[in-house]
Motif scaffolding. Structure first.
Motif, PDB file in Angstrom:
ATOM      1  N   ALA A 139       0.827  -1.207   0.000  1.00 53.55           N
ATOM      2  CA  ALA A 139       0.000   0.000   0.000  1.00 53.55           C
ATOM      3  C   ALA A 139       0.861   1.257   0.000  1.00 53.55           C
ATOM      4  N   GLY A 140       1.955   1.237   0.785  1.00 53.87           N
ATOM      5  CA  GLY A 140       2.865   2.383   0.801  1.00 53.87           C
ATOM      6  C   GLY A 140       3.545   2.595  -0.539  1.00 53.87           C
ATOM      7  N   LEU A 141       3.965   1.498  -1.183  1.00 51.59           N
ATOM      8  CA  LEU A 141       4.618   1.616  -2.489  1.00 51.59           C
ATOM      9  C   LEU A 141       3.658   2.137  -3.551  1.00 51.59           C
ATOM     10  N   LEU A 147       2.278   9.187  -6.552  1.00 53.58           N
ATOM     11  CA  LEU A 147       2.764  10.543  -6.382  1.00 53.58           C
ATOM     12  C   LEU A 147       3.995  10.834  -7.241  1.00 53.58           C
ATOM     13  N   VAL A 148       4.810   9.804  -7.492  1.00 50.31           N
ATOM     14  CA  VAL A 148       6.072  10.017  -8.201  1.00 50.31           C
ATOM     15  C   VAL A 148       5.886  10.059  -9.714  1.00 50.31           C
ATOM     16  N   ILE A 149       5.012   9.176 -10.241  1.00 48.42           N
ATOM     17  CA  ILE A 149       4.866   9.080 -11.700  1.00 48.42           C
ATOM     18  C   ILE A 149       4.553  10.430 -12.349  1.00 48.42           C
ATOM     19  N   TRP A 227      11.977  18.719  -0.151  1.00 47.13           N
ATOM     20  CA  TRP A 227      10.648  18.869   0.433  1.00 47.13           C
ATOM     21  C   TRP A 227       9.653  17.924  -0.232  1.00 47.13           C
ATOM     22  N   THR A 228       9.760  17.766  -1.560  1.00 46.24           N
ATOM     23  CA  THR A 228       8.860  16.856  -2.267  1.00 46.24           C
ATOM     24  C   THR A 228       9.041  15.424  -1.785  1.00 46.24           C
ATOM     25  N   THR A 229      10.307  15.019  -1.637  1.00 52.11           N
ATOM     26  CA  THR A 229      10.589  13.665  -1.151  1.00 52.11           C
ATOM     27  C   THR A 229      10.059  13.467   0.264  1.00 52.11           C
ATOM     28  N   VAL A 234       6.173  10.964   3.925  1.00 56.38           N
ATOM     29  CA  VAL A 234       5.186  11.047   5.011  1.00 56.38           C
ATOM     30  C   VAL A 234       3.869  10.411   4.579  1.00 56.38           C
ATOM     31  N   LEU A 235       3.412  10.708   3.365  1.00 59.13           N
ATOM     32  CA  LEU A 235       2.160  10.140   2.881  1.00 59.13           C
ATOM     33  C   LEU A 235       2.256   8.623   2.727  1.00 59.13           C
TER      34      LEU A 235
END
Length: 266
Positions: A139-141, A147-149, A227-229, A234-235
């Motif tokens: 779920a975390g991945l 968010l990354v794509i 900051w983005t990372t 955190v999410l």
């Protein structure tokens, strides 16, 4: 209780006891839909169709709503004879279909209904609750990927490749679809207003929760990617923690429901 033909492995019957009532619900789990085929409450059959209301001899109504996640609302009479919403049966399907879960929601309590023995839903429950940490990591991945794509520029690349197709569709289909899209825009305008109001509320809530934190001036610049990372991490951690806690809680509830079912059969 009427039982549908059991040729399809995606059809599963869930049963259990909650708040002095017995439930049995038969569901077809498809990747595109959760379909309730049969429902029994306290031995009384309800054969719901989508958006239907069924009333039994004991003046209990079962209202069925939903497509991917189906909610069945049981309405029971008060002392005065007025029907009010009581418990709900929530039925969901896994992402790939063929399996899912069913739960009774009543007054803040959640009681899972047990899938029939040997079903894919039972295997799914056993697998997920036996390894909550592993499935929580998934779920975390998934959260990280979502968010990354968009940050990788893939959206811009696909947009560039699809531009000729979009141009052709625009020339040939726009005259046909424009009246429909205008009508749809008018129909969805209240929804847009509602979403805007929700966005404003979330912004207000964020300011209330974190607006009191003082700004910190550092003697050096921190790149935006840091900051983005940090935000993505955190999410992802929140998604992992929530999923793990949910699976552990479900394992406990399933064990309690199984123990109660064994006591009733003795």
């Amino acid at each position: 209780m009427n039982r549908p033909h059991r040729r399809f492995r995606s059809i599963t019957t869930y049963s259990g006891h909650a708040r002095r009532h017995d439930y049995s619900v038969t569901v077809r789990h498809s990747p595109w839909r959760t379909k309730v085929l049969a429902l029994s409450i306290d031995g009384v059959d309800h054969l719901p169709e989508a958006d239907s209301t069924n009333k039994d001899a004991n003046v209990v109504e079962a209202r069925v709503r939903g497509w991917f996640t189906v909610r069945i609302v049981a309405r029971r009479p008060t002392v005065e004879g007025k029907l009010v919403d009581r418990e709900q049966i929530h039925v969901t399907t896994s992402a790939l279909g063929d399996a899912g879960e069913a739960e009774i929601h009543a007054g803040g309590d959640i009681v899972p209904l047990l899938p029939e023995a040997g079903s894919r839903s039972e295997a799914r429950d056993l697998k997920r609750t036996a390894h909550p940490t592993g499935f929580a990591l998934i779920a975390g991945l998934i959260t990280i990927m979502r968010l990354v794509i968009p940050l990788l520029g893939l959206g811009a690349l696909l947009s560039f490749l699809a531009e000729p197709v979009k141009a052709w569709l625009s020339r040939h289909l726009t005259p046909l679809l424009e009246p429909v899209m205008n009508w749809l825009a008018r129909m969805l305008e209240p929804l847009g207003s509602l979403l805007s109001a929700i966005g404003r509320f979330l912004g207000w809530l964020f300011d209330i929760l974190f607006g009191w934190l003082p700004s910190i001036d550092l003697p050096f610049d921190i790149p935006d990617w840091v900051w983005t990372t940090a935000k993505i991490s955190v999410l992802a951690l929140i998604a992992f923690s929530v999923s793990r806690a949910s699976l552990k809680r479900r394992k406990k509830l399933l064990e309690e429901a199984s123990a109660e079912a064994r006591r009733d059969n003795q």
